[in-house]
Design a protein around this motif. Sequence first.
Motif, PDB file in Angstrom:
ATOM      1  N   LEU A  33       5.187  -9.408   5.411  1.00 40.33           N
ATOM      2  CA  LEU A  33       5.397  -7.961   5.259  1.00 40.33           C
ATOM      3  C   LEU A  33       6.157  -7.624   3.983  1.00 40.33           C
ATOM      4  O   LEU A  33       5.901  -6.588   3.364  1.00 40.33           O
ATOM      5  CB  LEU A  33       6.160  -7.391   6.457  1.00 40.33           C
ATOM      6  N   ALA A  34       7.069  -8.500   3.593  1.00 38.99           N
ATOM      7  CA  ALA A  34       7.840  -8.252   2.371  1.00 38.99           C
ATOM      8  C   ALA A  34       6.921  -8.229   1.145  1.00 38.99           C
ATOM      9  O   ALA A  34       7.253  -7.617   0.134  1.00 38.99           O
ATOM     10  CB  ALA A  34       8.923  -9.311   2.195  1.00 38.99           C
ATOM     11  N   GLY A  35       5.765  -8.860   1.257  1.00 39.56           N
ATOM     12  CA  GLY A  35       4.837  -8.943   0.132  1.00 39.56           C
ATOM     13  C   GLY A  35       3.804  -7.831   0.049  1.00 39.56           C
ATOM     14  O   GLY A  35       3.028  -7.789  -0.897  1.00 39.56           O
ATOM     15  N   VAL A  36       3.788  -6.912   1.027  1.00 38.49           N
ATOM     16  CA  VAL A  36       2.795  -5.835   0.965  1.00 38.49           C
ATOM     17  C   VAL A  36       3.213  -4.808  -0.078  1.00 38.49           C
ATOM     18  O   VAL A  36       4.379  -4.733  -0.469  1.00 38.49           O
ATOM     19  CB  VAL A  36       2.563  -5.154   2.342  1.00 38.49           C
ATOM     20  N   GLY A  37       2.263  -4.013  -0.486  1.00 40.06           N
ATOM     21  CA  GLY A  37       2.529  -3.001  -1.510  1.00 40.06           C
ATOM     22  C   GLY A  37       3.407  -1.862  -1.010  1.00 40.06           C
ATOM     23  O   GLY A  37       3.595  -1.673   0.191  1.00 40.06           O
ATOM     24  N   LYS A  38       3.932  -1.109  -1.969  1.00 37.53           N
ATOM     25  CA  LYS A  38       4.864  -0.018  -1.661  1.00 37.53           C
ATOM     26  C   LYS A  38       4.264   1.027  -0.736  1.00 37.53           C
ATOM     27  O   LYS A  38       4.928   1.503   0.181  1.00 37.53           O
ATOM     28  CB  LYS A  38       5.350   0.643  -2.953  1.00 37.53           C
ATOM     29  N   LYS A  39       3.016   1.393  -0.934  1.00 34.81           N
ATOM     30  CA  LYS A  39       2.403   2.428  -0.105  1.00 34.81           C
ATOM     31  C   LYS A  39       2.352   1.987   1.363  1.00 34.81           C
ATOM     32  O   LYS A  39       2.642   2.779   2.256  1.00 34.81           O
ATOM     33  CB  LYS A  39       1.007   2.786  -0.611  1.00 34.81           C
TER      34      LYS A  39
ATOM     35  N   GLY B  82      -7.703  -8.711   0.469  1.00 34.65           N
ATOM     36  CA  GLY B  82      -7.466  -7.871  -0.708  1.00 34.65           C
ATOM     37  C   GLY B  82      -6.525  -6.713  -0.431  1.00 34.65           C
ATOM     38  O   GLY B  82      -6.654  -6.015   0.578  1.00 34.65           O
ATOM     39  N   ASP B  83      -5.593  -6.514  -1.354  1.00 33.47           N
ATOM     40  CA  ASP B  83      -4.584  -5.453  -1.217  1.00 33.47           C
ATOM     41  C   ASP B  83      -5.204  -4.064  -1.111  1.00 33.47           C
ATOM     42  O   ASP B  83      -4.790  -3.254  -0.286  1.00 33.47           O
ATOM     43  CB  ASP B  83      -3.608  -5.484  -2.398  1.00 33.47           C
ATOM     44  N   ASP B  84      -6.189  -3.777  -1.962  1.00 33.39           N
ATOM     45  CA  ASP B  84      -6.803  -2.443  -1.953  1.00 33.39           C
ATOM     46  C   ASP B  84      -7.530  -2.186  -0.637  1.00 33.39           C
ATOM     47  O   ASP B  84      -7.428  -1.096  -0.071  1.00 33.39           O
ATOM     48  CB  ASP B  84      -7.770  -2.277  -3.130  1.00 33.39           C
ATOM     49  N   ALA B  85      -8.263  -3.191  -0.165  1.00 34.76           N
ATOM     50  CA  ALA B  85      -8.993  -3.042   1.102  1.00 34.76           C
ATOM     51  C   ALA B  85      -8.015  -2.881   2.265  1.00 34.76           C
ATOM     52  O   ALA B  85      -8.245  -2.065   3.167  1.00 34.76           O
ATOM     53  CB  ALA B  85      -9.903  -4.244   1.330  1.00 34.76           C
ATOM     54  N   GLN B  86      -6.916  -3.627   2.234  1.00 40.24           N
ATOM     55  CA  GLN B  86      -5.909  -3.506   3.289  1.00 40.24           C
ATOM     56  C   GLN B  86      -5.287  -2.113   3.285  1.00 40.24           C
ATOM     57  O   GLN B  86      -5.111  -1.491   4.340  1.00 40.24           O
ATOM     58  CB  GLN B  86      -4.831  -4.576   3.112  1.00 40.24           C
ATOM     59  N   LEU B  87      -4.986  -1.594   2.109  1.00 40.89           N
ATOM     60  CA  LEU B  87      -4.422  -0.249   2.008  1.00 40.89           C
ATOM     61  C   LEU B  87      -5.395   0.785   2.549  1.00 40.89           C
ATOM     62  O   LEU B  87      -5.000   1.709   3.267  1.00 40.89           O
ATOM     63  CB  LEU B  87      -4.032   0.081   0.561  1.00 40.89           C
ATOM     64  N   LYS B  88      -6.676   0.633   2.234  1.00 42.40           N
ATOM     65  CA  LYS B  88      -7.681   1.582   2.735  1.00 42.40           C
ATOM     66  C   LYS B  88      -7.717   1.571   4.261  1.00 42.40           C
ATOM     67  O   LYS B  88      -7.824   2.619   4.891  1.00 42.40           O
ATOM     68  CB  LYS B  88      -9.067   1.254   2.171  1.00 42.40           C
ATOM     69  N   VAL B  89      -7.638   0.395   4.859  1.00 39.14           N
ATOM     70  CA  VAL B  89      -7.661   0.305   6.318  1.00 39.14           C
ATOM     71  C   VAL B  89      -6.398   0.926   6.907  1.00 39.14           C
ATOM     72  O   VAL B  89      -6.450   1.660   7.891  1.00 39.14           O
ATOM     73  CB  VAL B  89      -7.852  -1.154   6.801  1.00 39.14           C
ATOM     74  N   VAL B  90      -5.242   0.658   6.287  1.00 37.55           N
ATOM     75  CA  VAL B  90      -3.983   1.259   6.764  1.00 37.55           C
ATOM     76  C   VAL B  90      -4.072   2.784   6.675  1.00 37.55           C
ATOM     77  O   VAL B  90      -3.770   3.492   7.639  1.00 37.55           O
ATOM     78  CB  VAL B  90      -2.765   0.732   5.970  1.00 37.55           C
ATOM     79  N   GLU B  91      -4.501   3.289   5.518  1.00 39.41           N
ATOM     80  CA  GLU B  91      -4.626   4.739   5.357  1.00 39.41           C
ATOM     81  C   GLU B  91      -5.605   5.323   6.373  1.00 39.41           C
ATOM     82  O   GLU B  91      -5.349   6.370   6.974  1.00 39.41           O
ATOM     83  CB  GLU B  91      -5.087   5.081   3.934  1.00 39.41           C
ATOM     84  N   GLY B  92      -6.714   4.625   6.570  1.00 44.53           N
ATOM     85  CA  GLY B  92      -7.705   5.094   7.543  1.00 44.53           C
ATOM     86  C   GLY B  92      -7.161   5.086   8.957  1.00 44.53           C
ATOM     87  O   GLY B  92      -7.394   6.023   9.727  1.00 44.53           O
ATOM     88  N   ALA B  93      -6.425   4.036   9.317  1.00 46.65           N
ATOM     89  CA  ALA B  93      -5.849   3.940  10.664  1.00 46.65           C
ATOM     90  C   ALA B  93      -4.830   5.047  10.895  1.00 46.65           C
ATOM     91  O   ALA B  93      -4.815   5.685  11.954  1.00 46.65           O
ATOM     92  CB  ALA B  93      -5.212   2.571  10.864  1.00 46.65           C
ATOM     93  N   VAL B  94      -3.992   5.293   9.904  1.00 43.73           N
ATOM     94  CA  VAL B  94      -2.976   6.351  10.012  1.00 43.73           C
ATOM     95  C   VAL B  94      -3.660   7.710  10.134  1.00 43.73           C
ATOM     96  O   VAL B  94      -3.299   8.534  10.982  1.00 43.73           O
ATOM     97  CB  VAL B  94      -1.996   6.308   8.813  1.00 43.73           C
TER      98      VAL B  94
END
Length: 186
Positions: A94-100, A124-136
Amino acid sequence: EDKWELVDGHRRYQAILLAMENGHDIKFVEVMPFKGNDEDQVFSMIITGTGQKPLNDIEQADAIKRLVNFGYKPEEIAKKIGKSTPYIYNLITLAGVGKKIKDFISEGSISGGTVLQIIKQVDGDDAQLKVVEGAVSHAKESGKVKATAKNVTTLVKVTAVSRLNEVLAQLDAKEITNEKTELLVS
């Protein structure tokens, strides 16, 4: 003239400042001097924070990352703070995930555990962020405050199907055909 560094009780200190801003007369606050080095300070923060409002997943992750940077092995940290080794490794991840993504976790829109599930399923960081944003977003549309594994499962399935459709479209566009692609298309 004396200068002090606050190593524990940050939230209590902010509450005191807020009370003073609102006109409350606070004559004194009991403080206890801390004895120890920077490493002891981080361990103290992790351990003593459990008695009051617990540190959120990102605060814990950042503290664990600091200890790793001091040279501690995850197994040593786990033993010292009374947590399992896999728990410590998860915090390191978790410490390694991006700021967003960290911001989503800190604000309570998604848990660290749910983000870990995404990391295991999506590359991939971008794909993970998209899934997080989509889930939220999906959780909010459903009237929920926090995205859960259910929101993620739906999105990851859609993402996998979307990716397969992208691959099929590329195969079709490049007119690539062989035994394997024919099996994939059928």
